[in-house]
Motif scaffolding. Sequence first.
Motif, short mmCIF file in Angstrom:
data_model
loop_
_atom_site.label_atom_id
_atom_site.label_comp_id
_atom_site.label_asym_id
_atom_site.label_seq_id
_atom_site.Cartn_x
_atom_site.Cartn_y
_atom_site.Cartn_z
N HIS A 65 0.95 -1.00 0.05
CA HIS A 65 0.21 -0.05 -0.09
C HIS A 65 0.87 1.34 0.20
CE1 HIS A 65 0.80 -0.20 4.48
NE2 HIS A 65 0.00 -1.28 4.65
N GLY A 66 2.34 1.12 -0.29
CA GLY A 66 2.85 2.23 -0.21
C GLY A 66 3.40 2.94 1.11
N VAL A 67 2.90 2.46 2.24
CA VAL A 67 3.29 3.12 3.62
C VAL A 67 4.30 2.17 4.26
CG1 VAL A 67 2.52 3.71 5.65
CG2 VAL A 67 0.92 3.97 3.78
N LEU A 68 5.17 2.74 4.98
CA LEU A 68 6.19 1.98 5.45
C LEU A 68 5.98 2.32 7.00
CD1 LEU A 68 9.46 3.30 3.58
CD2 LEU A 68 8.29 1.07 3.25
N LEU A 69 6.53 1.26 7.79
CA LEU A 69 6.47 1.24 9.31
C LEU A 69 7.96 0.95 9.84
CD1 LEU A 69 4.61 1.79 11.82
CD2 LEU A 69 4.34 -0.85 11.72
N SER A 70 8.50 2.12 10.25
CA SER A 70 9.91 1.95 10.81
C SER A 70 10.09 0.76 11.84
CB SER A 70 10.37 3.34 11.27
OG SER A 70 9.92 3.63 12.59
N LEU B 151 -11.65 -4.37 6.52
CA LEU B 151 -12.86 -4.08 5.72
C LEU B 151 -12.46 -4.37 4.32
CD1 LEU B 151 -13.67 -0.62 7.52
CD2 LEU B 151 -14.77 -3.03 8.06
N ASP B 152 -13.59 -4.34 3.53
CA ASP B 152 -13.48 -4.48 2.18
C ASP B 152 -12.61 -3.51 1.33
OD1 ASP B 152 -14.05 -6.63 0.37
OD2 ASP B 152 -16.07 -5.56 -0.27
N GLY B 153 -11.62 -3.88 0.55
CA GLY B 153 -10.62 -2.73 0.16
C GLY B 153 -9.42 -2.31 0.82
N ASP B 154 -9.26 -3.01 2.18
CA ASP B 154 -8.45 -2.36 3.02
C ASP B 154 -7.00 -3.13 2.34
OD1 ASP B 154 -9.91 -1.07 4.70
OD2 ASP B 154 -9.83 -2.41 6.33
N ALA B 155 -5.75 -2.60 2.41
CA ALA B 155 -4.64 -3.19 2.13
C ALA B 155 -3.94 -3.23 3.56
CB ALA B 155 -3.61 -2.04 1.45
N LYS C 13 -8.60 1.83 1.29
CA LYS C 13 -8.52 2.06 -0.05
C LYS C 13 -8.64 3.53 -0.35
CE LYS C 13 -13.13 0.82 -1.37
NZ LYS C 13 -13.87 -0.03 -2.08
N MET C 14 -9.48 4.40 0.29
CA MET C 14 -9.62 5.79 0.07
C MET C 14 -8.41 6.73 0.48
SD MET C 14 -12.43 6.10 -1.57
CE MET C 14 -12.83 7.63 -1.60
N SER C 15 -7.49 6.08 1.47
CA SER C 15 -6.34 6.69 1.97
C SER C 15 -5.21 6.36 1.36
CB SER C 15 -6.27 6.37 3.54
OG SER C 15 -7.47 6.94 4.30
N VAL C 16 -5.12 5.31 0.52
CA VAL C 16 -3.79 4.92 -0.12
C VAL C 16 -3.31 6.15 -0.96
CG1 VAL C 16 -2.83 3.51 -1.98
CG2 VAL C 16 -4.30 2.48 -0.04
N PRO C 17 -3.95 6.63 -1.80
CA PRO C 17 -3.51 7.83 -2.55
C PRO C 17 -2.64 8.91 -1.96
CG PRO C 17 -5.69 7.22 -3.66
CD PRO C 17 -5.41 6.63 -2.05
N TYR C 18 -3.17 9.19 -0.70
CA TYR C 18 -2.92 10.38 0.34
C TYR C 18 -1.53 9.88 0.75
CZ TYR C 18 -7.26 12.60 -0.77
OH TYR C 18 -8.45 13.00 -1.23
N LEU C 19 -1.39 8.61 1.14
CA LEU C 19 -0.40 8.22 2.23
C LEU C 19 0.65 7.44 1.31
CD1 LEU C 19 -2.65 6.68 4.93
CD2 LEU C 19 -1.08 8.66 4.96
N ASP C 20 0.77 7.04 -0.01
CA ASP C 20 1.61 6.49 -0.84
C ASP C 20 3.14 7.02 -0.73
OD1 ASP C 20 2.47 4.54 -2.54
OD2 ASP C 20 2.59 6.01 -4.15
N GLY C 21 3.83 6.33 -0.09
CA GLY C 21 5.46 6.72 0.17
C GLY C 21 5.47 7.37 1.49
N ALA C 22 4.43 7.22 2.49
CA ALA C 22 4.64 7.80 3.62
C ALA C 22 5.11 6.90 4.57
CB ALA C 22 3.18 8.11 4.39
N THR C 23 6.07 7.58 5.68
CA THR C 23 6.64 6.54 6.58
C THR C 23 6.22 6.81 8.16
OG1 THR C 23 8.69 6.52 5.46
CG2 THR C 23 8.65 6.04 7.66
N ILE C 24 5.85 5.68 8.85
CA ILE C 24 5.46 5.96 10.17
C ILE C 24 6.58 5.69 11.16
CG2 ILE C 24 3.70 5.27 11.79
CD1 ILE C 24 1.66 4.54 9.50
#
Length: 117
Positions: free
Chosen positions: A11-16, A60-64, A77-88
């Motif tokens: 989903h493009g989000v990293l977790l340190s 939920l349906d559509g969750d990554a 699925k609605m948040s993926v485009p806003y968070l792609d490449g983000a790091t937590i």
Amino acid sequence: MTDTITEKAAHGVLLSEPAAGKVKSLLEQEGRDDLRLRVAVQPGGCSGLIYQLYFDERVLDGDAVVEFEGVGLIVDKMSVPYLDGATIDFEDTIQKQGFTIDNPNAEGSCACGDSFH
């Protein structure tokens, strides 16, 4: 920000590693092994969008969902485009303790740092 990052997520989000370790620790304190960390973007705040970061037992349906060192990270699925490449990440210093989100998609944020656009 730590230099040690786990594998790239579908989903493009990293977790340190420090963030994954803190999540594991919190779940152990609660005695729960059925929860995952959910990150989402919601309308709100003075800049238009705010982050939501919380534990969730539902998928939920559509969750990554991607595992980082035994910690499930969910992005809807609605948040993926806003968070792609983000790091937590998780910071634990004398000045600050808590989760941070470094998001290259945020064009700007408000003075309080809690919302972005």
